[in-house]
Design a protein around this motif. Sequence first.
Motif, PDB file in Angstrom:
ATOM      1  N   ASN A 223      -6.230  73.425  29.074  1.00 50.36           N
ATOM      2  CA  ASN A 223      -5.836  74.147  30.291  1.00 50.36           C
ATOM      3  C   ASN A 223      -6.139  73.427  31.596  1.00 50.36           C
ATOM      4  O   ASN A 223      -5.905  73.969  32.668  1.00 50.36           O
ATOM      5  N   GLU A 224      -6.644  72.193  31.535  1.00 52.10           N
ATOM      6  CA  GLU A 224      -6.890  71.416  32.754  1.00 52.10           C
ATOM      7  C   GLU A 224      -5.587  70.777  33.219  1.00 52.10           C
ATOM      8  O   GLU A 224      -4.659  70.577  32.431  1.00 52.10           O
ATOM      9  N   ILE A 225      -5.540  70.438  34.492  1.00 55.97           N
ATOM     10  CA  ILE A 225      -4.382  69.731  35.037  1.00 55.97           C
ATOM     11  C   ILE A 225      -4.248  68.401  34.307  1.00 55.97           C
ATOM     12  O   ILE A 225      -5.236  67.695  34.106  1.00 55.97           O
ATOM     13  N   PHE A 226      -3.025  68.073  33.898  1.00 52.71           N
ATOM     14  CA  PHE A 226      -2.782  66.825  33.173  1.00 52.71           C
ATOM     15  C   PHE A 226      -2.512  65.704  34.171  1.00 52.71           C
ATOM     16  O   PHE A 226      -1.586  65.782  34.977  1.00 52.71           O
ATOM     17  N   ILE A 227      -3.334  64.676  34.088  1.00 51.98           N
ATOM     18  CA  ILE A 227      -3.154  63.475  34.903  1.00 51.98           C
ATOM     19  C   ILE A 227      -3.043  62.302  33.937  1.00 51.98           C
ATOM     20  O   ILE A 227      -3.986  62.014  33.186  1.00 51.98           O
ATOM     21  N   GLU A 228      -1.896  61.666  33.951  1.00 54.62           N
ATOM     22  CA  GLU A 228      -1.614  60.613  32.975  1.00 54.62           C
ATOM     23  C   GLU A 228      -2.637  59.481  33.007  1.00 54.62           C
ATOM     24  O   GLU A 228      -3.001  58.932  31.964  1.00 54.62           O
ATOM     25  N   SER A 229      -3.141  59.143  34.186  1.00 56.29           N
ATOM     26  CA  SER A 229      -4.134  58.063  34.259  1.00 56.29           C
ATOM     27  C   SER A 229      -5.421  58.438  33.524  1.00 56.29           C
ATOM     28  O   SER A 229      -6.121  57.556  33.023  1.00 56.29           O
ATOM     29  N   ASN A 230      -5.741  59.726  33.425  1.00 49.56           N
ATOM     30  CA  ASN A 230      -6.907  60.148  32.645  1.00 49.56           C
ATOM     31  C   ASN A 230      -6.683  59.880  31.158  1.00 49.56           C
ATOM     32  O   ASN A 230      -7.613  59.516  30.444  1.00 49.56           O
ATOM     33  N   LEU A 231      -5.451  60.059  30.701  1.00 50.99           N
ATOM     34  CA  LEU A 231      -5.123  59.772  29.305  1.00 50.99           C
ATOM     35  C   LEU A 231      -5.227  58.273  29.039  1.00 50.99           C
ATOM     36  O   LEU A 231      -5.798  57.844  28.031  1.00 50.99           O
ATOM     37  N   SER A 232      -4.727  57.464  29.955  1.00 59.26           N
ATOM     38  CA  SER A 232      -4.829  56.002  29.807  1.00 59.26           C
ATOM     39  C   SER A 232      -6.282  55.554  29.782  1.00 59.26           C
ATOM     40  O   SER A 232      -6.662  54.689  28.986  1.00 59.26           O
ATOM     41  N   ALA A 233      -7.107  56.152  30.640  1.00 58.10           N
ATOM     42  CA  ALA A 233      -8.533  55.805  30.670  1.00 58.10           C
ATOM     43  C   ALA A 233      -9.205  56.198  29.357  1.00 58.10           C
ATOM     44  O   ALA A 233     -10.063  55.460  28.851  1.00 58.10           O
ATOM     45  N   ALA A 234      -8.832  57.348  28.800  1.00 61.60           N
ATOM     46  CA  ALA A 234      -9.405  57.782  27.524  1.00 61.60           C
ATOM     47  C   ALA A 234      -9.030  56.817  26.410  1.00 61.60           C
ATOM     48  O   ALA A 234      -9.877  56.457  25.576  1.00 61.60           O
ATOM     49  N   VAL A 235      -7.782  56.374  26.384  1.00 60.35           N
ATOM     50  CA  VAL A 235      -7.332  55.414  25.365  1.00 60.35           C
ATOM     51  C   VAL A 235      -8.148  54.120  25.466  1.00 60.35           C
ATOM     52  O   VAL A 235      -8.626  53.593  24.466  1.00 60.35           O
ATOM     53  N   SER A 236      -8.346  53.629  26.682  1.00 63.86           N
ATOM     54  CA  SER A 236      -9.125  52.395  26.876  1.00 63.86           C
ATOM     55  C   SER A 236     -10.572  52.579  26.435  1.00 63.86           C
ATOM     56  O   SER A 236     -11.146  51.699  25.785  1.00 63.86           O
TER      57      SER A 236
ATOM     58  N   ALA B  68      -8.755  47.389  15.870  1.00 60.64           N
ATOM     59  CA  ALA B  68      -8.353  48.779  16.131  1.00 60.64           C
ATOM     60  C   ALA B  68      -7.269  48.834  17.205  1.00 60.64           C
ATOM     61  O   ALA B  68      -7.306  48.106  18.188  1.00 60.64           O
ATOM     62  N   LYS B  69      -6.316  49.709  16.975  1.00 60.88           N
ATOM     63  CA  LYS B  69      -5.227  49.947  17.929  1.00 60.88           C
ATOM     64  C   LYS B  69      -5.260  51.420  18.310  1.00 60.88           C
ATOM     65  O   LYS B  69      -5.263  52.285  17.438  1.00 60.88           O
ATOM     66  N   VAL B  70      -5.284  51.694  19.595  1.00 63.51           N
ATOM     67  CA  VAL B  70      -5.313  53.066  20.091  1.00 63.51           C
ATOM     68  C   VAL B  70      -4.137  53.235  21.039  1.00 63.51           C
ATOM     69  O   VAL B  70      -3.938  52.433  21.948  1.00 63.51           O
ATOM     70  N   SER B  71      -3.348  54.280  20.807  1.00 63.25           N
ATOM     71  CA  SER B  71      -2.193  54.543  21.661  1.00 63.25           C
ATOM     72  C   SER B  71      -2.122  56.031  21.960  1.00 63.25           C
ATOM     73  O   SER B  71      -2.785  56.843  21.319  1.00 63.25           O
ATOM     74  N   ALA B  72      -1.312  56.369  22.940  1.00 59.94           N
ATOM     75  CA  ALA B  72      -1.190  57.772  23.337  1.00 59.94           C
ATOM     76  C   ALA B  72       0.266  58.137  23.519  1.00 59.94           C
ATOM     77  O   ALA B  72       1.112  57.299  23.853  1.00 59.94           O
ATOM     78  N   ALA B  73       0.544  59.402  23.294  1.00 64.26           N
ATOM     79  CA  ALA B  73       1.862  59.981  23.546  1.00 64.26           C
ATOM     80  C   ALA B  73       1.617  61.364  24.136  1.00 64.26           C
ATOM     81  O   ALA B  73       0.512  61.907  24.040  1.00 64.26           O
ATOM     82  N   VAL B  74       2.642  61.897  24.740  1.00 67.75           N
ATOM     83  CA  VAL B  74       2.533  63.225  25.341  1.00 67.75           C
ATOM     84  C   VAL B  74       3.707  64.051  24.860  1.00 67.75           C
ATOM     85  O   VAL B  74       4.865  63.677  25.072  1.00 67.75           O
TER      86      VAL B  74
END
Length: 175
Positions: free
Chosen positions: A76-89, A103-109
Amino acid sequence: LIEDAIQRIRTFLNQQGHWKADATASRQEGDGALRVVFTVHRGPQYRVTDRGVEMRGNRAIPTEQFRSALVKLQANEIFIESNLSAAVSAIAGQYRRLGYAQAKVSAAVDESTDGGSSSALARVQPVITIVEGPLTLVGEISLEGNTRIPTDQLRAAVASTRDAPYFEPRVVADR
């Protein structure tokens, strides 16, 4: 300057949760003046679904160990794409520190709007996919060519140890 301004507008709106915000600019000349007109399409504000981030493929490391990386992607938090990129890193870095050098880490929305595309609020399901690869451990450590400094003294300066997780920055520092 105009392109910079457009990018700043998009970034500002993205930080407010308007994931697909867009801005364009046009130039209008007349009466001896140049007008720059910005057209801004804010779009809906996106929030993370009630389920939060979905993690796939993490077998060796439990999701709980990634809590600090996922703190800005809570349900329920505001989605900010850069936060997702930071989490992946951050997650990729954690895997590498633990010896998963490949290891390979990727994200999709996955997007779902509540009430159609014109809705002021939309939901997204961030999905982080991990391909762990093999655990890589340090094997034999040998020192060669040290004619002036005793091997024991050099070994004391080496942080890597046999059967410890292989982490390339540590090996580089040891070298």
